[in-house]
Write a protein that holds these residues in place. Structure first.
Motif, short mmCIF file in Angstrom:
data_model
loop_
_atom_site.label_atom_id
_atom_site.label_comp_id
_atom_site.label_asym_id
_atom_site.label_seq_id
_atom_site.Cartn_x
_atom_site.Cartn_y
_atom_site.Cartn_z
N VAL A 254 -5.65 -0.69 -1.11
CA VAL A 254 -4.81 -1.72 -1.74
C VAL A 254 -4.11 -2.55 -0.66
N ALA A 255 -3.64 -1.90 0.40
CA ALA A 255 -2.97 -2.61 1.50
C ALA A 255 -3.88 -3.67 2.10
N CYS B 188 -1.10 1.45 7.28
CA CYS B 188 -0.93 2.27 6.07
C CYS B 188 -1.66 3.60 6.20
N GLY C 228 -4.01 3.85 -1.55
CA GLY C 228 -2.95 3.00 -1.00
C GLY C 228 -3.42 2.15 0.15
N GLY C 229 -4.22 2.72 1.06
CA GLY C 229 -4.72 1.95 2.20
C GLY C 229 -5.67 0.85 1.79
N GLY D 278 0.81 -1.21 0.00
CA GLY D 278 0.00 0.00 0.00
C GLY D 278 0.84 1.26 0.00
N SER E 30 0.65 4.28 -2.75
CA SER E 30 0.38 5.65 -2.31
C SER E 30 1.50 6.61 -2.71
#
Length: 380
Positions: free
Chosen positions: A367-368, A333, A364-365, A173, A177
């Motif tokens: 995806v994490a 994240c 990004g979070g 993530g 990001s």
């Protein structure tokens, strides 16, 4: 006259803002009071806050004190510098950042998001970065903020392996990001030639003076004090945000008896809304209970507050290794970035890029969490 009209317009805008706030504020609590009863609502809020303070905040503070002391020892005796040596070669291919950026990741992992800003303002540190890379440090550092606390807390719940899976998801993530932020900011910030950046990467020294025993003692005491400060800093988020999130997440303790004004009672509005998207949450994160969406939502504002939800979820039987992995990834994240990104970018002098940083880090979070879920499914 123009000044009078400006003042009148300003007063009108502030009055409208106050009325809108009162409408939603009173509407929210009148709705809860009509469902739970006013006395039960007030008792639940007080008892929930008290229980969170005594049984969750002080537990997390104990972890932050220990991890703070450990982090300071690792810095003082060169372990962080050694880790940086091994991590530095990964920075360029993964994050498009110079090798010294690994120090920023380690510092925020051992402490909290704003640690990266202190480094970014160091001339011996920021001279290796181009402007768009400096801006992306906000996303990069935030993705590792309070990482050691989050991983240790999840491991203390008995899910060490799942926490490590979540750590791997958070790393993915952070890459997403950071890269998204660089892509968005590169077009807006001036480029400079490569020969104006970098040179031989000099080490930033964190070693103190004195004998080994004095350095050891000072490190654990200073690190522990930092842990206390961090533990105190999470109290407002845990008590206010978690209490409000829980009161719209859980129902009455005993449905047959009804509301009794006990801690952690509430009106289950959030799960009802999340239930409409349960198929999506199940596929993306493996969530089997709609109540679990409260953790990612709370992580947006304060990861310490989000951690306080985990024991309650565990007592309800909602938690498995998969949920811990996803929580670790998203919690680490995001790590409360909505409450820190604005101040961090403002400190760097790039306030105009706040919206882009927030959007990149939101992606990004997510995806994490997705990566953590599917890694857990793959290996467990």
């Amino acid at each position: 006259m123009s000044g009078f009209y400006k003042k009148l317009k300003f007063t009108h805008r502030r009055s409208l803002e106050a009325l809108v706030f009162l409408f939603f504020f009173l509407g929210f609590f009148i709705y809860l009071g009509s469902e739970m009863g006013t006395a039960n609502l007030l008792n639940t809020l007080m008892k929930t806050s008290w229980d969170l303070l005594m049984n969750t905040v002080f537990f997390i503070m104990g972890i932050t004190v220990l991890t703070g002391a450990l982090g300071k020892l690792l810095i003082e005796f060169g372990v962080v510098r050694l880790l940086e040596f091994f991590l530095a070669p990964l920075m360029k291919p993964l994050y498009n950042l110079p090798g010294v950026a690994s120090l920023g990741a380690l510092m925020t992992f051992l402490s909290d998001n704003p640690a990266i800003i202190g480094l970014a303002k160091e001339k011996n540190f920021n001279k290796y970065f181009k402007p768009y890379q400096i801006v992306s440090l906000t996303n990069f550092g935030t993705a590792f903020g309070m990482g050691l606390v989050v991983v240790t807390f999840m491991a203390s719940m008995g899910y060490f392996a799942a926490a490590l899976v979540g750590l791997a998801g958070a790393v993915v993530g952070s890459i997403v990001s950071t890269r998204l932020m660089q892509r968005a900011s590169r077009k807006l910030l001036p480029e400079i030639d490569d020969n104006e950046v970098g040179g031989d990467e000099q080490q930033i020294s964190f070693r103190s003076e004195g004998s080994i025993f004095e350095r050891f003692l000072n490190a654990i005491l200073d690190g522990g004090k930092t842990g206390v400060d961090l533990g105190l800093a999470i109290i407002p988020g845990v008590l206010v945000i978690s209490s409000l999130v829980m009161i719209v997440t859980f129902g009455p303790k005993d449905a047959a008896v009804g509301y009794q004004g006990l801690a952690y009672e509430g009106v289950a509005v959030l799960p009802h809304i999340a239930d409409y998207f349960s198929v999506v949450f199940d596929w993306l994160f493996g969530f089997q209970h709609p109540e679990l969406i409260a953790f990612p939502i709370t992580s947006l504002g304060a990861v310490g507050a989000a951690l306080s939800l985990v024991p309650r979820f565990a007592s309800e039987g909602f938690i498995t290794g998969n949920e811990i992995a996803v929580f670790t990834a998203i919690g680490m994240c995001w790590s409360g970035f909505l409450s820190t990104h604005t101040a961090m970018l403002d400190a760097l002098g790039y306030r105009k890029l706040i919206s882009k940083a927030i959007l990149a880090h939101t992606v990004g979070g997510l995806v994490a969490g997705i990566v953590a879920h599917w890694l857990f499914v793959l290996f467990f």
